[in-house]
Write a protein that holds these residues in place. Structure first.
Motif, PDB file in Angstrom:
ATOM      1  N   SER A  53       0.822  -1.210   0.000  1.00 33.01           N
ATOM      2  CA  SER A  53       0.000   0.000   0.000  1.00 33.01           C
ATOM      3  C   SER A  53       0.856   1.259   0.000  1.00 33.01           C
ATOM      4  O   SER A  53       1.673   1.465   0.900  1.00 33.01           O
ATOM      5  N   SER A  55      -0.436   4.085   0.386  1.00 37.06           N
ATOM      6  CA  SER A  55      -1.110   5.018   1.286  1.00 37.06           C
ATOM      7  C   SER A  55      -0.260   5.346   2.509  1.00 37.06           C
ATOM      8  O   SER A  55      -0.477   6.370   3.154  1.00 37.06           O
ATOM      9  N   VAL A  56       0.711   4.496   2.802  1.00 41.77           N
ATOM     10  CA  VAL A  56       1.578   4.760   3.955  1.00 41.77           C
ATOM     11  C   VAL A  56       2.374   6.051   3.775  1.00 41.77           C
ATOM     12  O   VAL A  56       2.847   6.616   4.759  1.00 41.77           O
ATOM     13  N   PHE A  57       2.512   6.531   2.558  1.00 36.34           N
ATOM     14  CA  PHE A  57       3.265   7.759   2.305  1.00 36.34           C
ATOM     15  C   PHE A  57       2.396   9.011   2.449  1.00 36.34           C
ATOM     16  O   PHE A  57       2.904  10.117   2.379  1.00 36.34           O
ATOM     17  N   GLY A  58       1.093   8.836   2.610  1.00 33.35           N
ATOM     18  CA  GLY A  58       0.181   9.960   2.799  1.00 33.35           C
ATOM     19  C   GLY A  58      -0.455  10.432   1.500  1.00 33.35           C
ATOM     20  O   GLY A  58       0.062  10.200   0.409  1.00 33.35           O
ATOM     21  N   SER A  59      -1.586  11.099   1.644  1.00 33.17           N
ATOM     22  CA  SER A  59      -2.365  11.567   0.493  1.00 33.17           C
ATOM     23  C   SER A  59      -1.582  12.500  -0.407  1.00 33.17           C
ATOM     24  O   SER A  59      -1.786  12.525  -1.621  1.00 33.17           O
ATOM     25  N   ARG A  60      -0.703  13.259   0.181  1.00 29.00           N
ATOM     26  CA  ARG A  60       0.087  14.223  -0.603  1.00 29.00           C
ATOM     27  C   ARG A  60       0.901  13.534  -1.699  1.00 29.00           C
ATOM     28  O   ARG A  60       1.188  14.122  -2.742  1.00 29.00           O
ATOM     29  N   ALA A  62       0.026  10.518  -3.181  1.00 24.44           N
ATOM     30  CA  ALA A  62      -0.782   9.488  -3.846  1.00 24.44           C
ATOM     31  C   ALA A  62      -0.521   9.416  -5.348  1.00 24.44           C
ATOM     32  O   ALA A  62      -0.314   8.338  -5.899  1.00 24.44           O
ATOM     33  N   SER A  65       3.237   8.582  -6.230  1.00 24.10           N
ATOM     34  CA  SER A  65       3.500   7.166  -5.931  1.00 24.10           C
ATOM     35  C   SER A  65       2.998   6.259  -7.051  1.00 24.10           C
ATOM     36  O   SER A  65       3.672   5.309  -7.443  1.00 24.10           O
ATOM     37  N   TYR A  79      -3.772   0.901  -2.740  1.00 18.35           N
ATOM     38  CA  TYR A  79      -4.138   2.023  -1.872  1.00 18.35           C
ATOM     39  C   TYR A  79      -5.103   1.517  -0.808  1.00 18.35           C
ATOM     40  O   TYR A  79      -5.888   0.598  -1.062  1.00 18.35           O
ATOM     41  N   ASN A  81      -6.839   4.095   0.717  1.00 17.27           N
ATOM     42  CA  ASN A  81      -7.651   5.295   0.745  1.00 17.27           C
ATOM     43  C   ASN A  81      -8.292   5.458  -0.627  1.00 17.27           C
ATOM     44  O   ASN A  81      -7.596   5.716  -1.618  1.00 17.27           O
ATOM     45  N   ASP A  84      -7.655   8.764  -2.593  1.00 17.64           N
ATOM     46  CA  ASP A  84      -6.311   8.812  -3.178  1.00 17.64           C
ATOM     47  C   ASP A  84      -6.214   7.913  -4.409  1.00 17.64           C
ATOM     48  O   ASP A  84      -5.606   8.269  -5.410  1.00 17.64           O
TER      49      ASP A  84
END
Length: 120
Positions: A53, A55-60, A62, A65, A79, A81, A84
């Motif tokens: 996933s 998503s571990v890096f955050g929505s910013r 998405a 990535s 993902y 999220n 995202d």
């Protein structure tokens, strides 16, 4: 890599790459590394390669990535999220329209057919 080789010899239809950073792939995470996916394909694996996933890096991160993973060689980007994932899909549409996702889509469709799942 030994674990992947054993799994590939056993016929696994898909593998998940990790976000770990390995010296042999430089400073790039394995899930975004062309070198990692090339190495995987050189073992004879022609199944679906997916990321862990992102998503571990955050929505910013998405969208970036998704681009890094697909351009690196991933067939699927995971993902957790939905919003995202939707943004990432929208960002990849131009690449899909140019045929840049065709080989990835074919592998995913082949996996779905092998599992008796519909194409959509």
């Amino acid at each position: 890599m030994a674990g992947f080789r054993l799994a590939i010899r056993a016929g696994v239809p898909c593998v998940m790459t990790s976000h770990a950073i390995y010296d042999r792939f430089g400073r790039r995470r394995a899930s975004f590394s062309r070198r990692a996916y090339r190495l995987l394909r050189r073992t004879g694996f022609d199944g679906v390669a997916m990321t862990d996933s992102v998503s571990v890096f955050g929505s910013r991160f998405a969208v970036v990535s998704a681009r890094l993973a697909i351009l690196g060689g991933a067939d699927l980007v995971v993902y957790t999220n939905g919003r995202d994932a939707g943004r990432a899909i929208a960002a990849l549409v131009p690449l899909a329209r140019r045929g840049g996702l065709d080989e990835h889509v074919e592998r995913v469709l082949r996996l779905r057919r092998s599992l008796g799942l519909p194409a959509q």
